[in-house]
Motif scaffolding. Structure first.
Motif, PDB file in Angstrom:
ATOM      1  N   ILE A  71       0.838  -1.209   0.000  1.00  0.00           N
ATOM      2  CA  ILE A  71       0.000   0.000   0.000  1.00  0.00           C
ATOM      3  C   ILE A  71       0.874   1.261   0.000  1.00  0.00           C
ATOM      4  O   ILE A  71       0.448   2.331  -0.453  1.00  0.00           O
ATOM      5  N   ASP A  72       2.135   1.133   0.486  1.00  0.00           N
ATOM      6  CA  ASP A  72       3.041   2.289   0.500  1.00  0.00           C
ATOM      7  C   ASP A  72       3.323   2.807  -0.909  1.00  0.00           C
ATOM      8  O   ASP A  72       3.718   3.960  -1.087  1.00  0.00           O
ATOM      9  N   ILE A  95     -11.586   2.559   3.666  1.00  0.00           N
ATOM     10  CA  ILE A  95     -10.732   1.502   3.085  1.00  0.00           C
ATOM     11  C   ILE A  95      -9.261   1.917   3.167  1.00  0.00           C
ATOM     12  O   ILE A  95      -8.391   1.107   3.506  1.00  0.00           O
ATOM     13  N   GLN A  96      -8.979   3.195   2.890  1.00  0.00           N
ATOM     14  CA  GLN A  96      -7.610   3.709   2.995  1.00  0.00           C
ATOM     15  C   GLN A  96      -7.055   3.425   4.391  1.00  0.00           C
ATOM     16  O   GLN A  96      -5.945   2.905   4.553  1.00  0.00           O
ATOM     17  N   HIS A  97      -7.867   3.740   5.414  1.00  0.00           N
ATOM     18  CA  HIS A  97      -7.450   3.539   6.806  1.00  0.00           C
ATOM     19  C   HIS A  97      -7.205   2.066   7.100  1.00  0.00           C
ATOM     20  O   HIS A  97      -6.194   1.682   7.688  1.00  0.00           O
ATOM     21  N   ARG A  98      -8.143   1.222   6.654  1.00  0.00           N
ATOM     22  CA  ARG A  98      -8.000  -0.218   6.929  1.00  0.00           C
ATOM     23  C   ARG A  98      -6.772  -0.817   6.260  1.00  0.00           C
ATOM     24  O   ARG A  98      -6.192  -1.784   6.748  1.00  0.00           O
ATOM     25  N   LEU A  99      -6.408  -0.244   5.104  1.00  0.00           N
ATOM     26  CA  LEU A  99      -5.229  -0.761   4.392  1.00  0.00           C
ATOM     27  C   LEU A  99      -3.938  -0.212   4.987  1.00  0.00           C
ATOM     28  O   LEU A  99      -2.844  -0.572   4.561  1.00  0.00           O
ATOM     29  N   GLY A 100      -4.076   0.694   5.970  1.00  0.00           N
ATOM     30  CA  GLY A 100      -2.892   1.249   6.636  1.00  0.00           C
ATOM     31  C   GLY A 100      -2.207   2.335   5.833  1.00  0.00           C
ATOM     32  O   GLY A 100      -1.009   2.580   5.999  1.00  0.00           O
ATOM     33  N   MET A 101      -2.971   3.015   4.989  1.00  0.00           N
ATOM     34  CA  MET A 101      -2.374   4.067   4.146  1.00  0.00           C
ATOM     35  C   MET A 101      -2.582   5.421   4.831  1.00  0.00           C
ATOM     36  O   MET A 101      -3.720   5.839   5.051  1.00  0.00           O
ATOM     37  N   HIS A 103      -0.696   8.218   3.771  1.00  0.00           N
ATOM     38  CA  HIS A 103      -0.239   9.268   2.846  1.00  0.00           C
ATOM     39  C   HIS A 103      -1.267   9.377   1.713  1.00  0.00           C
ATOM     40  O   HIS A 103      -2.225   8.610   1.664  1.00  0.00           O
ATOM     41  N   GLY A 104      -1.055  10.301   0.798  1.00  0.00           N
ATOM     42  CA  GLY A 104      -1.904  10.384  -0.385  1.00  0.00           C
ATOM     43  C   GLY A 104      -3.341  10.728  -0.060  1.00  0.00           C
ATOM     44  O   GLY A 104      -3.629  11.362   0.961  1.00  0.00           O
ATOM     45  N   ALA A 105      -4.259  10.300  -0.934  1.00  0.00           N
ATOM     46  CA  ALA A 105      -5.660  10.676  -0.767  1.00  0.00           C
ATOM     47  C   ALA A 105      -6.564   9.561  -1.252  1.00  0.00           C
ATOM     48  O   ALA A 105      -6.140   8.673  -2.004  1.00  0.00           O
TER      49      ALA A 105
END
Ligand code: ACO
Length: 323
Positions: A71-72, A95-101, A103-105
């Motif tokens: 995800i990085d 979903i972004q949070h759950r994937l551990g992301m 950065h970005g948007a």
């Protein structure tokens, strides 16, 4: 020039399967009617408490694993959905949070059944301008939550599911032999907004509402709109139906798919049909069909793929890409 290539894909369907026979006690319908009019034999239905974010997260993880990246390396997440977890924030950020992301948007994109085509085209624009190198595009839906389960004209048609692709920048020559998205065409016409809509919303009724559709009207416009954006793709690239290796349409109805393929002169063996096993999953249907075909080992590097969709709004669009 920069092109956007799909470097991985994945999908997820909820465990619970509802067959046409399961509807026979709910509404006045039959397996025969549903199969003959739509080609649908079963659909997956999210279990209680299972949400669009749950389905989308699973499809996203599968796509990232298929691409072999973490995800990085993702700069942006675009989720196509008409059935978000909440009115806001965007389900994409969940979903972004759950994937551990961190950065970005991440943001949601809403074009109903054309949602995946709109989101993929948006990702292509971000990549080709250099804003993002890698974008995770997800189509995820829990349409079962929008259905009026007493209305036989709609409840038999839809299902839940999710599909995702990882799209990444690659170098191209600027020719139709390039890998990646060669052209994309989006259209909408709000004059048709009442033919397929949800009769609720935060700013009108304050309720979620139910899906309403004039099926015959949708059908009447579908083939013409689909061929319109496909012919635009051919005109932009100089390619034509003879060049297509895989036609992967939005999976709403077998008859619409077959009529469109016939009008365009695309043979049945190049037309992907998966609507029989998951019904119309709206924005999830194209990545579901794509991931299924990839899993079967049918799509080879260099193959030309034609994706198209038409849905509520009306919205419609096409993406022509080389695998
Ligand atoms: N079971 C049995 N009978 C039914 C059912 C059912 N589930 N649903 C409708 N019928 C009846 C109708 O009441 C009607 O009966 P009547 O003649 O006594 O009035 C009869 O079947 C024929 O109905 P039609 O609507 O004319 O049937 P049609 O052949 O058009 O098929 C369908 C209906 C399948 C909905 C078709 O019009 C269609 O596929 N339309 C496109 C829908 C679509 O693809 N929508 C998704 C777009 S994507 C998005 O953005 C969500």
């Amino acid at each position: 020039m920069i092109r956007s290539a799909i470097i991985g894909c994945g999908s997820y369907s909820p465990e619970r399967v509802m067959t046409n026979a399961d509807f026979e006690g709910l509404v006045d319908t039959s397996d025969e009617w549903i199969v003959q009019r739509t080609g649908i034999r079963q659909r997956h239905i999210a279990s209680e408490g299972e949400t669009t974010a749950d389905l989308g997260e699973k499809a996203a993880r599968a796509a990232l694993a298929d691409a072999g990246i973490g995800i990085d390396q993702v700069d942006l997440i675009i989720l196509a959905t008409s059935t978000p977890n909440n009115t806001f924030p965007a389900t994409a950020v969940e979903i972004q949070h759950r994937l551990g992301m961190t950065h970005g948007a991440a943001f949601d994109s809403q074009a109903v059944c054309s949602g995946f085509i709109f989101a993929l085209t948006t990702a292509d624009q971000y990549i080709r301008t250099g804003y993002a190198k890698t974008v995770l595009v997800i189509g995820a839906e829990t349409f079962s939550r929008l259905l009026d389960w007493t209305d036989r004209t709609t409840c038999v048609l839809f299902g839940d599911g999710a599909g995702a692709v990882v799209v990444s920048a690659v170098e191209g020559e600027g020719t139709s032999a390039d890998r990646g998205i060669l052209t994309a065409h989006l259209r909408s016409d709000g004059a048709h907004r009442d033919k397929l809509y949800v009769d609720g919303g935060p700013s009108t009724t304050g309720t979620i509402g139910h899906l309403r559709m004039e099926g015959r009207e949708v059908f009447r416009h579908a083939v013409g709109m689909i061929t319109d954006v496909i012919e635009a793709a051919y005109a932009a690239t100089g390619l034509g139906s003879d060049d297509i290796d895989w036609f992967i349409p939005h999976q709403a109805n077998r008859r619409i798919i077959e009529a469109s393929a016939k009008k365009l002169g695309i043979p049945a063996e190049k037309t992907v049909i998966t609507v029989d096993r998951h019904g119309n999953t709206s924005a999830a249907s194209i990545p579901l069909a794509l991931a299924h075909t990839v899993r079967e080992g049918k799509i080879r590097r260099g193959d030309l793929l034609l994706l198209e969709a038409m849905g509520g709004g009306f919205t419609w669009g096409s993406v022509l890409l080389r695998w």
